[in-house]
Design a protein around this motif. Sequence first.
Motif, PDB file in Angstrom:
ATOM      1  N   LEU A  74     -55.736 -10.676  -9.285  1.00  0.00           N
ATOM      2  CA  LEU A  74     -54.766 -10.333  -8.246  1.00  0.00           C
ATOM      3  C   LEU A  74     -54.419 -11.512  -7.350  1.00  0.00           C
ATOM      4  N   ASP A  75     -55.104 -12.633  -7.506  1.00  0.00           N
ATOM      5  CA  ASP A  75     -54.869 -13.746  -6.582  1.00  0.00           C
ATOM      6  C   ASP A  75     -54.891 -15.117  -7.251  1.00  0.00           C
ATOM      7  N   ARG A  77     -49.825  -8.189 -10.700  1.00  0.00           N
ATOM      8  CA  ARG A  77     -49.530  -7.290  -9.581  1.00  0.00           C
ATOM      9  C   ARG A  77     -48.272  -6.469  -9.862  1.00  0.00           C
ATOM     10  N   ARG A  78     -47.292  -7.107 -10.483  1.00  0.00           N
ATOM     11  CA  ARG A  78     -46.057  -6.390 -10.814  1.00  0.00           C
ATOM     12  C   ARG A  78     -46.329  -5.290 -11.844  1.00  0.00           C
ATOM     13  N   PRO A  87     -52.860 -13.890   0.509  1.00  0.00           N
ATOM     14  CA  PRO A  87     -52.429 -13.582   1.880  1.00  0.00           C
ATOM     15  C   PRO A  87     -51.986 -12.134   2.075  1.00  0.00           C
ATOM     16  N   ARG A  88     -51.494 -11.515   1.037  1.00  0.00           N
ATOM     17  CA  ARG A  88     -51.029 -10.130   1.119  1.00  0.00           C
ATOM     18  C   ARG A  88     -51.756  -9.312   0.055  1.00  0.00           C
ATOM     19  N   HIS A  89     -52.642  -8.439   0.484  1.00  0.00           N
ATOM     20  CA  HIS A  89     -53.432  -7.657  -0.457  1.00  0.00           C
ATOM     21  C   HIS A  89     -52.526  -6.818  -1.348  1.00  0.00           C
ATOM     22  N   LEU A  90     -52.964  -6.626  -2.589  1.00  0.00           N
ATOM     23  CA  LEU A  90     -52.199  -5.807  -3.537  1.00  0.00           C
ATOM     24  C   LEU A  90     -51.826  -4.466  -2.937  1.00  0.00           C
ATOM     25  N   LEU A  91     -52.764  -3.824  -2.234  1.00  0.00           N
ATOM     26  CA  LEU A  91     -52.485  -2.491  -1.710  1.00  0.00           C
ATOM     27  C   LEU A  91     -51.437  -2.518  -0.610  1.00  0.00           C
ATOM     28  N   TRP A 134     -53.724  -2.127   4.937  1.00  0.00           N
ATOM     29  CA  TRP A 134     -53.242  -1.849   3.590  1.00  0.00           C
ATOM     30  C   TRP A 134     -52.214  -0.736   3.557  1.00  0.00           C
ATOM     31  N   GLY A 135     -52.025  -0.035   4.657  1.00  0.00           N
ATOM     32  CA  GLY A 135     -50.981   0.976   4.721  1.00  0.00           C
ATOM     33  C   GLY A 135     -51.243   2.235   3.929  1.00  0.00           C
ATOM     34  N   MET A 136     -52.513   2.556   3.673  1.00  0.00           N
ATOM     35  CA  MET A 136     -52.815   3.768   2.917  1.00  0.00           C
ATOM     36  C   MET A 136     -52.524   5.022   3.762  1.00  0.00           C
ATOM     37  N   THR A 137     -52.121   6.089   3.086  1.00  0.00           N
ATOM     38  CA  THR A 137     -51.861   7.356   3.765  1.00  0.00           C
ATOM     39  C   THR A 137     -53.157   7.988   4.238  1.00  0.00           C
TER      40      THR A 137
END
Length: 598
Positions: free
Chosen positions: A216-217, A225-226, A257-261, A301-304
């Motif tokens: 992932l990095d 990632r795509r 710098p930007r996590h996959l999630l 990570w913006g998870m719900t």
Amino acid sequence: MALTPRLWAPYAEHVALVLPGDDARSDLRAEADGWWVADVTLEHGTDYAFSLDGGDPRPDPRAAWLPAGVHGPARVFDADRFAWTDAGWSGVDVRGAVTYELHVGTFTPQGTLAAAADRLEHLVQLGVDVVELLPVAPFNGRHGWGYDGVALYAVHEPYGGPQALQAFVDAAHAVGLAVCLDVVHNHLGPSGNYLHELGPYFTSAHSTPWGDAINLDGAGSEHVRRWICDSVLRWARDFHVDAFRLDAVHALADDSPRHLLAQLSDEVGELATALGRPVGLVAESDLNDVASLATTQDGGWGMTAQWADDVHHAIHALVTGEQHGYYVDFGSPEVLRTALTRVFVHDGGMSTFRGEPWGAPVPDDVDGHRFVVFGANHDQVGNRALGDRPSARVDAGGLAAQAALVLLSPFTPMLFMGEEWGASTPWRYFTDHPEPDLAQSVREGRTREFGGHGWVDLYGGPVDVPDPQDPATFRASVLDWSEPAAPEHARLLEWHRVLVALRRAVPDLASGDRHRTELEVLDAPRTDAPGWQGVLVLHRGDARVVVNLAHAPAAVPVRAARPLRVVAAWDGGAVHPSTTPDDPLVVDVPARAVVVLA
């Protein structure tokens, strides 16, 4: 819609398209960044594969349909051919929704998505909001949990294939149920995984319990990632899936710098806006850290929502008395109070099982509905030596208490299939690996795993671990749908229906407000019976849930700001109103019983 075959294979010097019907091969054209593109288009139903540098045909890692299994060719699947009937579907916010976890292969005797769809009315009557499917990605063999899948874009053919999933989602929406798909991005299974031949899908820079981590990095990670993000977007867009449970996100090693999630959250949010309905992301995380819930703008990570295993451990250990393995720090009512009010028991202090400090506190402003909790799930049952459910070790009163503590908690409750009627069938670890060496390795690993963890003491002697490869292990795990009609099971099923209905009818019981949640503990008598023996009073706003886990009736004083009445009771109960405003109510609660007041 026709398909133009494309493949990311930077390790290859030559790639050919193979059409298995006539063994015809045609060269793909090399493009930038390791991509190869065919100069032909293929129609729905056409089989195809790729040959790298003259080697054996390999399936497309973005295959939508693998009718011959994970080693066979892909088949073109036109998702637009399905005639959807859910145009009016507006979706469900998974936060606070009653969720039901099921495994397609063992939910019904047929083990198919079509058969599962025939049972949706049972879930509607139960009051479920969201159906969560364990992974449906293809894996080698017919039977398995699904966590060793190797094709993120396809549906296991024995379950019915991709169109069967579309039909299941459409049927669920028709009866008001949302569908959550359990997806695994942290590893691939050992059989049918050809990604290492194509490009840097894996990296030795990080390790996981399954070996090298998904890349992932590192170099080429933007394409990996795509590959992951596109799969999720496709399930939501082309299969109308409403939410995703993301397996073991702590194993997604990502130092970018930007996590996959965070990337996935932003992209799913954009799609949800375009679709005009919510699309939830629910993380399974062992980190005990709500950074996963913080917005991506705030560095999260913006998870719900995320799973909260500590709540399960606190309830399970209290009711059963089990304190082996990772239950070692659980089992007291004080620990349960911590879990019900602060979510994480390990929130920065020492975790005995892990041997180090663990977790971080949950900020006071985080709503309880951001956490998914349960009295049982596939892991907590299936990863026991015998796959035994709580119903195998706990009496009906204990099961009723467990259900009340989960369903009337300030969290998002989840039920594991069959739990609602106290299913007597176990749910064991089962596999169907055709490769003899792999099958033997799984057998030996399973036996080795249960040499410790206190299993000998728990079961009262040496443990004869069921052979995961034995078809009988799988068959024993299939739900028995004759049980809900039996009186002892029907009674527990009705109790679950009543509790779910109370969540809808009583705002205090539906609330995720942890500030209005408290657990009062009455003294417990000493006894040799398993589990804690005493009385708990769960405060949920103005409502009260009185749980008597003792083996004797109790007269329980209950303080309340207003008059309360019994709205549900397991094994009966009565309220004696207070004689003066300063006196508490007194609730008569039978032994091993629950009384709900509102």
